[in-house]
Design a protein around this motif. Structure first.
Motif, PDB file in Angstrom:
ATOM      1  N   ALA A  86       0.980  -1.349  -0.100  1.00  0.00           N
ATOM      2  CA  ALA A  86       0.003  -0.030  -0.039  1.00  0.00           C
ATOM      3  C   ALA A  86       0.882   1.169   0.012  1.00  0.00           C
ATOM      4  N   ALA A  87       2.034   1.066   0.618  1.00  0.00           N
ATOM      5  CA  ALA A  87       2.970   2.380   0.804  1.00  0.00           C
ATOM      6  C   ALA A  87       3.593   2.562  -0.651  1.00  0.00           C
ATOM      7  N   VAL A  88       3.880   1.506  -1.346  1.00  0.00           N
ATOM      8  CA  VAL A  88       4.285   1.793  -2.827  1.00  0.00           C
ATOM      9  C   VAL A  88       3.254   2.527  -3.554  1.00  0.00           C
ATOM     10  N   LEU A  89       1.874   1.866  -3.512  1.00  0.00           N
ATOM     11  CA  LEU A  89       0.845   2.270  -4.211  1.00  0.00           C
ATOM     12  C   LEU A  89       0.637   3.898  -3.924  1.00  0.00           C
ATOM     13  N   THR A  90       0.720   4.226  -2.676  1.00  0.00           N
ATOM     14  CA  THR A  90       0.469   5.356  -2.204  1.00  0.00           C
ATOM     15  C   THR A  90       1.520   6.589  -2.784  1.00  0.00           C
ATOM     16  N   ALA A  91       2.716   6.026  -2.845  1.00  0.00           N
ATOM     17  CA  ALA A  91       3.809   6.986  -3.357  1.00  0.00           C
ATOM     18  C   ALA A  91       3.273   7.067  -4.908  1.00  0.00           C
ATOM     19  N   PHE A  92       3.046   5.914  -5.650  1.00  0.00           N
ATOM     20  CA  PHE A  92       2.623   5.833  -7.009  1.00  0.00           C
ATOM     21  C   PHE A  92       1.580   7.024  -7.253  1.00  0.00           C
ATOM     22  N   TYR A  93       0.525   6.765  -6.699  1.00  0.00           N
ATOM     23  CA  TYR A  93      -0.635   7.590  -7.065  1.00  0.00           C
ATOM     24  C   TYR A  93      -0.556   9.107  -6.647  1.00  0.00           C
ATOM     25  N   MET A  94       0.244   9.312  -5.365  1.00  0.00           N
ATOM     26  CA  MET A  94       0.270  10.805  -5.107  1.00  0.00           C
ATOM     27  C   MET A  94       1.341  11.388  -6.120  1.00  0.00           C
TER      28      MET A  94
END
Lengths: 104, 668
Positions: free
Chosen positions: B432-440
């Protein structure tokens, strides 16, 4: 010397006065005249009271009573005249035959 | 240090309530500056009082950092009392600071954002009411009073999400938030009633005060505690938007943007996390409930992040990121690291409020446009908004040094070492942290950098927002940048001030094993790697090879479609749950029409028959008797009335004649 005035004489006088009063009350069309008849009847009664007071030994109670009666009669007449005036103001007449508002 | 504060804690929630009452009752007749001065003044005063309460709490020795301010007995029955009483301890004081502090900033921002709105005073009234409900929730000393605040925030969210109710979608979004929250509230009610009964039956003490329940909790059987824990968590899934009740939060975007910031950052959604942390003494005895919370939190963090990857509405992206971050908080409290959960709650309040206020600033500049595909290149025209937004993004991604890094790392570390978490929960968190960084990163690049994609007219209109809007952004940006340092982990050679401050509240909570320093460094390295890989990948896709995203969306069409449509969860709920309920409704409708209405109509028909009979009896017998008597009297009167001719002298003649007769009878 004229014969002494007795109780009977007084009673006859008052009887005549009373009868005249009743006749007046029953026959007059004028409300004032009716009231005058009533006065006659009252005074006939007063004569009776005074006469009995004089010719019996009941003291002055009858005379005092007559005085009360006169005062009350005066008050009664005042009220009655006021009513007559009021009726006149409304109906423009004091003919008692025309005053049949209370007819059933 | 300030002992008088011990007797005026009640002012903290009361002030915003007063402001709300003034603005809602007579606000429309007040000039606008008065309206917003009242609203901001009351919430800011609450913040000042919270700060004083904080300073007072800090001045006490660590073991005694707690006091209760009882104002009034609300319910006073034999053996059962609920006071209007407020509990101040490190946990509630931190929450009060966040709610009133971030709330004040959002109030201030609203002055600029709502300046043209026709229901200005109503808006500020609702905003104050929201702050009141949330402050009541965090400061209350009993579950019942907390529930009042709990319902209050639900109501205010409904009022504010549907604030622009002229558009039917907004009204529907408000209703959806309310109904979904009601489902969660039902679980919450069941939970605390069960707890109340269980404690009462076991100990004979009927109370809903936290202190009393805490001291008697050991007597209740673990099975009941697990049930209570899960039911309370159902309430939390509603308020704090977790699977399966998260669906209302993305729709809550319908409200004015500052309201989104308020709901997502300071109030409302943090209520569930706070509640679980407040009930830590219960969850310590219900490990199964904790596992459920941790897993639901991890799944929410992951799934919401995947949805966030492809959304095109700037506020929708942020909404799913909120759901995802709330998942993190529940991982934190779920694995027993209550302090870490509250820490993330706080840092998240800073950067999420900032993100929403920043997006509001963008939307304001873009004349209402929310689609990031039609933005781009705003950084040159809106330098303050861009800078602050980027800081908030770095914070939420967990880039080292920013607030989110410390709190997120704290949670992931505890998730790994806790017996209630484990590798699965940790792994979901990292992904989820990877995804968060991605979408932000995607959001920032598409919004602020690259070539402008808006039409010419809108582009000319783009401008930096007024000061009332940028000052809140700057305040929050500073907090997002440095707010994390109060919770620096011990491996940096400092004391974790935040954790130590909260520790007394969680003293009877879960004991977590200590991890080794090397493990902590390793896990931190993984988190940092996760953040940078997400950033790098997003930068490659949206900054360098800008044609790739469209190609990928084409190639993995099915997956893209599922994500874009949020896994069709809303459709699923609509079809099976709402549809099922509708079917049930129809069934019940038929039952109503046939059986209930039939019975009622039958009774009515019987009643009418009876009434007909009685009517006939009445008419013939009763009325007959009455009329006969009346007729008799009338005919008698007809005869007698002739005597009454109204002439006085006639009456007198009768009287005289009668007299004469009487006299003659007597005398003769």
């Amino acid at each position: 010397m004229a014969p002494a005035v007795t109780l009977t004489d007084y009673l006859i006088l008052s009887g005549i006065l009373f009868s005249i009063g009743v006749f007046g009350v029953l026959t007059r069309k004028n409300a004032i005249a009716v009231l005058m008849g009533v006065e006659l009847m009252l005074n006939a009664a007063n004569i009776n009271l005074v006469a009995f007071s004089k010719f019996t030994d009941a003291g002055v109670v009858g005379q005092v009573f007559a005085l009360f009666s006169i005062v009350i009669a005066a008050a009664e007449v005042a009220v009655a005249l006021a009513i007559v005036i009021s009726i006149y103001k409304v109906t423009r007449t004091i003919d008692l035959d025309k005053e049949d508002t209370m007819k059933g | 240090m300030y002992p008088c504060i011990e007797h005026c804690i009640w002012l903290i929630p009361l002030l915003p309530l007063t402001g709300a009452m003034v603005n809602l009752l007579i606000g429309s007749r007040l000039p606008r500056p008065v309206t917003h001065t009242i609203a901001i003044g009351t919430i800011a005063t609450s913040f000042v009082l919270s700060v004083i309460a904080y300073l007072h709490i800090v001045s006490l020795p660590p073991g005694q950092r707690q006091f209760i301010d009882t104002v009034y007995t609300w319910i006073g029955l034999q053996g059962f009392r609920v006071g209007l009483s407020f509990l101040v301890d490190p946990l509630s004081v931190v929450m009060a600071l966040i709610v009133s502090g971030v709330g004040s900033v959002i109030h201030l921002y609203s002055v600029g954002y709502m300046h043209g709105d026709k229901r200005y005073s109503r808006y500020f009234g609702f905003l104050n009411l929201f702050a009141f409900a949330m402050l009541l929730l965090v400061l209350s000393n009993s579950i019942l009073l907390m529930f009042v605040g709990w319902e209050g925030v639900g109501l205010c969210s409904y009022l504010l999400i549907g604030f622009w109710f002229e558009k039917i979608e907004n009204a529907k979004a408000g209703m959806k938030a309310f109904v979904v929250n009601r489902i969660g509230d039902f679980g919450f009610i069941v939970g605390f009633m069960l707890l109340f009964t269980a404690v009462g039956v076991r100990t004979g003490t009927w109370s809903l005060d936290f202190g009393v329940i805490k001291s008697n909790i050991g007597l209740v059987s673990p099975a009941i505690l697990t049930a209570v824990g899960i039911m309370l968590f159902v309430g939390a899934t509603g308020k704090s938007a977790q699977i399966p009740l998260y669906v209302w939060l993305p729709d809550a975007m319908a409200g004015p943007t500052p309201v989104s910031a308020l709901i997502h950052a300071a109030t409302m959604v943090t209520a569930g996390v706070y509640m679980v942390a407040r009930m830590n003494f219960l969850y310590a005895l219900a490990p199964d409930a904790l596992r459920v919370i941790a897993i639901v939190g991890a799944l929410t963090a992951f799934f919401a992040a995947t949805i966030g990857l492809v959304q095109n509405d700037i506020k929708k992206v942020l909404a799913y990121s909120t759901v995802s971050q709330l998942g993190y908080m529940f991982i934190g409290v779920g694995v027993g690291a209550f302090g870490a959960g509250i820490f993330h709650l706080m840092t998240h309040a800073f950067f999420k409020a900032l993100l929403f206020l920043g997006s509001g600033s963008v939307i304001h500049a873009m004349s209402g446009e929310q689609d990031i595909r039609k933005m781009g290149g705003l950084s040159s025209k809106m330098p303050i908004t861009t800078t602050t937004f980027v800081i908030a993004s770095l914070a939420i991604m967990g880039v080292p040094g920013f607030a989110g890094f410390f709190s997120k790392d704290d949670i992931l570390y505890h998730a790994y070492i806790s017996p209630y978490g484990g590798t699965f929960v940790w792994l979901l968190g990292v992904v989820a942290a990877v995804l968060t960084a991605f979408y932000m990163t995607r959001l920032v690049i598409l919004t602020f950098y690259g070539n402008p994609r808006m039409d010419h007219h809108t582009a000319e209109h783009v401008h930096e927002s007024p000061k009332t809007m940028t000052i809140p952004l700057i305040i929050l940006a500073i907090l997002s940048a440095i707010g994390g340092y109060i919770g620096m982990p011990a491996i940096f050679g400092v004391h974790n001030v935040f954790a130590q401050f909260l520790a007394p509240v969680f003293a009877s909570g879960v004991r977590l094993p200590e991890g080794s320093v090397s493990l902590e460094w390793t896990l931190m390295g993984v988190s940092v790697l996760a953040a940078f890989s997400g950033i790098g990948f997003a930068y490659y896709l949206y900054g360098v090879r800008t044609e790739l995203p469209a190609i990928m969306a084409e190639k993995y069409n099915t997956a893209y479609r599922w994500l874009l449509n949020k896994y069709y969860v809303d459709e699923f709920y609509q079809k099976y749950i709402v549809g099922g309920l509708m079917g049930l409704k129809d069934l019940l409708g038929v039952f109503d029409a046939r059986i209930i209405d039939g019975t009622v109509n039958g009774t009515a028909r019987l009643g009418r028959r009876l009434a007909d009979f009685e009517g006939a009896f009445d008419r013939v017998v009763v009325d007959g008797a009455v009329n006969a008597v009346g007729d008799g009297i009338v005919s008698a009167g007809a005869v007698l009335r002739k005597l009454q001719n109204g002439l006085v002298q006639n009456y007198l003649i009768v009287a005289v004649i009668g007299m004469a007769i009487l006299l003659s009878l007597v005398l003769l």
